[in-house]
Design a protein around this motif. Structure first.
Motif, mmCIF file in Angstrom:
data_model
loop_
_atom_site.group_PDB
_atom_site.id
_atom_site.type_symbol
_atom_site.label_atom_id
_atom_site.label_comp_id
_atom_site.label_asym_id
_atom_site.label_seq_id
_atom_site.Cartn_x
_atom_site.Cartn_y
_atom_site.Cartn_z
ATOM 1 N N GLU A 56 50.775 -80.222 0.124
ATOM 2 C CA GLU A 56 51.688 -80.912 -0.787
ATOM 3 C C GLU A 56 51.130 -82.275 -1.199
ATOM 4 O O GLU A 56 51.216 -82.654 -2.363
ATOM 5 C CB GLU A 56 53.065 -81.046 -0.136
ATOM 6 N N ARG A 57 50.526 -83.005 -0.262
ATOM 7 C CA ARG A 57 49.921 -84.293 -0.595
ATOM 8 C C ARG A 57 48.749 -84.124 -1.550
ATOM 9 O O ARG A 57 48.579 -84.911 -2.485
ATOM 10 C CB ARG A 57 49.471 -85.008 0.684
ATOM 11 N N LEU A 58 47.948 -83.096 -1.322
ATOM 12 C CA LEU A 58 46.817 -82.815 -2.225
ATOM 13 C C LEU A 58 47.324 -82.479 -3.622
ATOM 14 O O LEU A 58 46.776 -82.963 -4.621
ATOM 15 C CB LEU A 58 45.971 -81.658 -1.668
ATOM 16 N N ALA A 59 48.364 -81.658 -3.695
ATOM 17 C CA ALA A 59 48.915 -81.262 -4.996
ATOM 18 C C ALA A 59 49.432 -82.478 -5.764
ATOM 19 O O ALA A 59 49.186 -82.617 -6.962
ATOM 20 C CB ALA A 59 50.021 -80.223 -4.815
ATOM 21 N N VAL A 60 50.119 -83.379 -5.087
ATOM 22 C CA VAL A 60 50.620 -84.598 -5.734
ATOM 23 C C VAL A 60 49.446 -85.434 -6.233
ATOM 24 O O VAL A 60 49.438 -85.894 -7.375
ATOM 25 C CB VAL A 60 51.527 -85.400 -4.779
ATOM 26 N N ALA A 61 48.456 -85.618 -5.382
ATOM 27 C CA ALA A 61 47.303 -86.442 -5.742
ATOM 28 C C ALA A 61 46.527 -85.856 -6.917
ATOM 29 O O ALA A 61 45.952 -86.597 -7.711
ATOM 30 C CB ALA A 61 46.374 -86.607 -4.529
ATOM 31 N N LEU A 62 46.535 -84.533 -7.025
ATOM 32 C CA LEU A 62 45.775 -83.855 -8.078
ATOM 33 C C LEU A 62 46.634 -83.471 -9.273
ATOM 34 O O LEU A 62 46.151 -82.841 -10.212
ATOM 35 C CB LEU A 62 45.090 -82.611 -7.510
ATOM 36 N N ASN A 63 47.921 -83.808 -9.207
ATOM 37 C CA ASN A 63 48.851 -83.503 -10.302
ATOM 38 C C ASN A 63 48.852 -82.007 -10.632
ATOM 39 O O ASN A 63 48.707 -81.597 -11.780
ATOM 40 C CB ASN A 63 48.521 -84.348 -11.545
ATOM 41 N N CYS A 64 48.993 -81.210 -9.567
ATOM 42 C CA CYS A 64 49.044 -79.758 -9.734
ATOM 43 C C CYS A 64 50.059 -79.218 -8.729
ATOM 44 O O CYS A 64 50.683 -79.989 -8.008
ATOM 45 C CB CYS A 64 47.663 -79.137 -9.544
ATOM 46 N N THR A 65 50.209 -77.927 -8.667
ATOM 47 C CA THR A 65 51.118 -77.316 -7.699
ATOM 48 C C THR A 65 50.316 -76.855 -6.476
ATOM 49 O O THR A 65 49.098 -76.680 -6.555
ATOM 50 C CB THR A 65 51.847 -76.103 -8.290
ATOM 51 N N VAL A 66 51.023 -76.632 -5.380
ATOM 52 C CA VAL A 66 50.376 -76.079 -4.196
ATOM 53 C C VAL A 66 49.776 -74.724 -4.551
ATOM 54 O O VAL A 66 48.656 -74.402 -4.126
ATOM 55 C CB VAL A 66 51.375 -75.960 -3.013
ATOM 56 N N ALA A 67 50.478 -73.930 -5.334
ATOM 57 C CA ALA A 67 49.959 -72.610 -5.730
ATOM 58 C C ALA A 67 48.623 -72.728 -6.463
ATOM 59 O O ALA A 67 47.770 -71.863 -6.338
ATOM 60 C CB ALA A 67 50.982 -71.888 -6.609
ATOM 61 N N ASP A 68 48.460 -73.815 -7.230
ATOM 62 C CA ASP A 68 47.182 -74.024 -7.937
ATOM 63 C C ASP A 68 46.025 -74.213 -6.963
ATOM 64 O O ASP A 68 44.869 -73.958 -7.309
ATOM 65 C CB ASP A 68 47.243 -75.262 -8.838
ATOM 66 N N LEU A 69 46.321 -74.654 -5.759
ATOM 67 C CA LEU A 69 45.278 -74.917 -4.769
ATOM 68 C C LEU A 69 44.905 -73.690 -3.957
ATOM 69 O O LEU A 69 43.842 -73.642 -3.356
ATOM 70 C CB LEU A 69 45.729 -76.027 -3.799
ATOM 71 N N LEU A 70 45.784 -72.690 -3.930
ATOM 72 C CA LEU A 70 45.561 -71.504 -3.096
ATOM 73 C C LEU A 70 44.930 -70.366 -3.844
ATOM 74 O O LEU A 70 44.955 -70.297 -5.024
ATOM 75 C CB LEU A 70 46.877 -71.053 -2.482
#
Length: 70
Positions: A56-70
């Motif tokens: 969640e912290r990564l998603a906020v920092a990258l202005n994306c969703t958690v799903a975008d990271l997986l």
């Protein structure tokens, strides 16, 4: 190539993609989420798996969703 699901040892290519898309280095992203650069490298290389809070912290920092990271 995008990774559809993450298992231990799976490279987080989507994290690397989102980080580069945001124009951040591993060190800059690490500073934004409060970890060391090596931690970001470990996530991207599949040596470590981020927990839900870190995702969640990564998603906020990258202005994306958690799903975008997986």
């Amino acid at each position: 190539k995008k990774v559809n699901r993450m298992k231990n040892g799976t490279k987080m290519l989507n994290l690397m993609y989102q980080r580069k898309k945001a124009g951040l280095t591993q060190g800059e992203l690490a500073e934004k989420v409060g970890v060391k650069r090596l931690t970001i490298w470990a996530y991207e290389s599949g040596r470590r798996k981020p927990n839900q809070e870190m995702l969640e912290r990564l998603a906020v920092a990258l202005n994306c969703t958690v799903a975008d990271l997986l």
